[in-house]
Design a protein around this motif. Sequence first.
Motif, PDB file in Angstrom:
ATOM      1  N   ALA A  54       0.827  -1.203   0.000  1.00 43.54           N
ATOM      2  CA  ALA A  54       0.000   0.000   0.000  1.00 43.54           C
ATOM      3  C   ALA A  54       0.866   1.260   0.000  1.00 43.54           C
ATOM      4  N   LEU A  55       1.955   1.242   0.766  1.00 45.53           N
ATOM      5  CA  LEU A  55       2.846   2.405   0.787  1.00 45.53           C
ATOM      6  C   LEU A  55       3.521   2.619  -0.561  1.00 45.53           C
ATOM      7  N   LEU A  56       3.967   1.518  -1.178  1.00 43.28           N
ATOM      8  CA  LEU A  56       4.576   1.641  -2.500  1.00 43.28           C
ATOM      9  C   LEU A  56       3.578   2.167  -3.521  1.00 43.28           C
ATOM     10  N   LEU A  57       2.337   1.698  -3.434  1.00 44.59           N
ATOM     11  CA  LEU A  57       1.301   2.170  -4.349  1.00 44.59           C
ATOM     12  C   LEU A  57       1.008   3.648  -4.119  1.00 44.59           C
ATOM     13  N   LEU A  58       0.994   4.059  -2.854  1.00 48.28           N
ATOM     14  CA  LEU A  58       0.688   5.445  -2.517  1.00 48.28           C
ATOM     15  C   LEU A  58       1.771   6.397  -3.003  1.00 48.28           C
ATOM     16  N   PHE A  59       3.029   6.087  -2.684  1.00 47.98           N
ATOM     17  CA  PHE A  59       4.119   7.010  -2.996  1.00 47.98           C
ATOM     18  C   PHE A  59       4.704   6.780  -4.394  1.00 47.98           C
ATOM     19  N   GLY A  60       4.438   5.613  -4.982  1.00 47.20           N
ATOM     20  CA  GLY A  60       4.970   5.345  -6.303  1.00 47.20           C
ATOM     21  C   GLY A  60       3.999   5.582  -7.438  1.00 47.20           C
ATOM     22  N   LEU A  61       2.685   5.653  -7.111  1.00 47.28           N
ATOM     23  CA  LEU A  61       1.690   5.813  -8.171  1.00 47.28           C
ATOM     24  C   LEU A  61       0.681   6.922  -7.870  1.00 47.28           C
ATOM     25  N   ILE A  62       0.004   6.804  -6.738  1.00 48.98           N
ATOM     26  CA  ILE A  62      -1.090   7.745  -6.453  1.00 48.98           C
ATOM     27  C   ILE A  62      -0.574   9.175  -6.260  1.00 48.98           C
ATOM     28  N   TYR A  63       0.455   9.337  -5.427  1.00 49.09           N
ATOM     29  CA  TYR A  63       0.985  10.677  -5.172  1.00 49.09           C
ATOM     30  C   TYR A  63       1.573  11.310  -6.438  1.00 49.09           C
ATOM     31  N   PRO A  64       2.419  10.597  -7.210  1.00 44.29           N
ATOM     32  CA  PRO A  64       2.895  11.201  -8.475  1.00 44.29           C
ATOM     33  C   PRO A  64       1.761  11.511  -9.444  1.00 44.29           C
ATOM     34  N   ALA A  65       0.722  10.642  -9.488  1.00 41.24           N
ATOM     35  CA  ALA A  65      -0.411  10.918 -10.375  1.00 41.24           C
ATOM     36  C   ALA A  65      -1.113  12.209  -9.967  1.00 41.24           C
ATOM     37  N   PHE A  66      -1.262  12.414  -8.656  1.00 36.80           N
ATOM     38  CA  PHE A  66      -1.876  13.649  -8.159  1.00 36.80           C
ATOM     39  C   PHE A  66      -1.043  14.869  -8.561  1.00 36.80           C
ATOM     40  N   LEU A  67       0.277  14.777  -8.415  1.00 37.25           N
ATOM     41  CA  LEU A  67       1.136  15.902  -8.789  1.00 37.25           C
ATOM     42  C   LEU A  67       1.073  16.174 -10.289  1.00 37.25           C
ATOM     43  N   THR A  68       1.005  15.112 -11.088  1.00 35.48           N
ATOM     44  CA  THR A  68       0.929  15.286 -12.543  1.00 35.48           C
ATOM     45  C   THR A  68      -0.363  15.980 -12.952  1.00 35.48           C
ATOM     46  N   ILE A  69      -1.483  15.538 -12.368  1.00 39.63           N
ATOM     47  CA  ILE A  69      -2.769  16.174 -12.673  1.00 39.63           C
ATOM     48  C   ILE A  69      -2.752  17.635 -12.246  1.00 39.63           C
TER      49      ILE A  69
END
Length: 328
Positions: A54-69
């Motif tokens: 879950a941490l890897l998914l959060l900091f490796g995918l969800i958080y970067p996706a939020f910054l990109t959007i």
Amino acid sequence: MDFLLTATTPGQKFLVMFIAILLFVAVMGIVLWISDRPRIPSWVTVLGFLAPAALLLLFGLIYPAFLTIRDSFRDRSRSDFIGFDNYATIFSDAGFRTVLVNTALWVVLVPLLSAGFGLMYAVLVDRAFGEKFAKTLIFLPMAISMVGASIIWKFVYEFRPNQAGIEQIGLLNQILVWIGLEPQQFLLNPPTNNFFLIAVMVWIQSGFAMTVLSAAIKSIPDDIIEAAKMDGVSGFRMFRYVTLPSVRPAVVVVITTIAMATLKVFDIVRTMTGGQFSTSIVANEFYDQSFVFGQPGIGAALAVLLFVLVIPIILYNIRQMKLSEEQR
């Protein structure tokens, strides 16, 4: 510990990799040790296994996706909010429209051609003499990196003027010279140069399509084939009325999987043309705008667009897989 984030030399990078491996082993060891403790509640064990992922998914995918959007709605300095201006630029500028047209061309042609060639290969070599050897040769391009395959085909397309004392080093142009035609600059002349780039991706993906579809063909029950033969069905009619309907779920999976890979393709265009001569596609343009032209807002908008284009393909793939499971 700042060197962990700013490693530049090969020695520092290897050290960072070694530390990451040790941390992974330590975390997994702790999780396994906790799971073996009889007095530990079951929810702690579940949390121990799920938390790292879950941490890897959060900091490796969800958080970067939020910054990109977020950055897709900002200017090149990433400080001022400009609304949908970046998206408007993508769809109004002639250069970006060419990129979108090229991407659509790739997404339509590569999956269809790859699946078509893969199905043809699977049918022709099924139970034939030398089947394993033929399949190995067809699948071999999948074992080559995208960059390696691009370099190989760049030499195939290489151009030299047709003059005395100048030899062609490109296979395709040498064949043209042998038959009395003039050599062509295959990678420089739009829009046909896009088709020559697409051919490289089709060459690579056809082996994957053949492998999946060959397995699907071999899974067709023998009683269905025997019943069709007793009814006088053979040749092309066998393929049309028995083989093709039986492997339809596999064909859908192959097409959607290759379509997703095609949307993200970057190496072929970058290696062979650098996105020049009207060959750029969304993934390559995202890199150029973000890291070459200093337009991170437009680059982020292209990344979001790429993500939006992938979603329908994924949903369709999941739906078709569920339908095939229900039919079984």
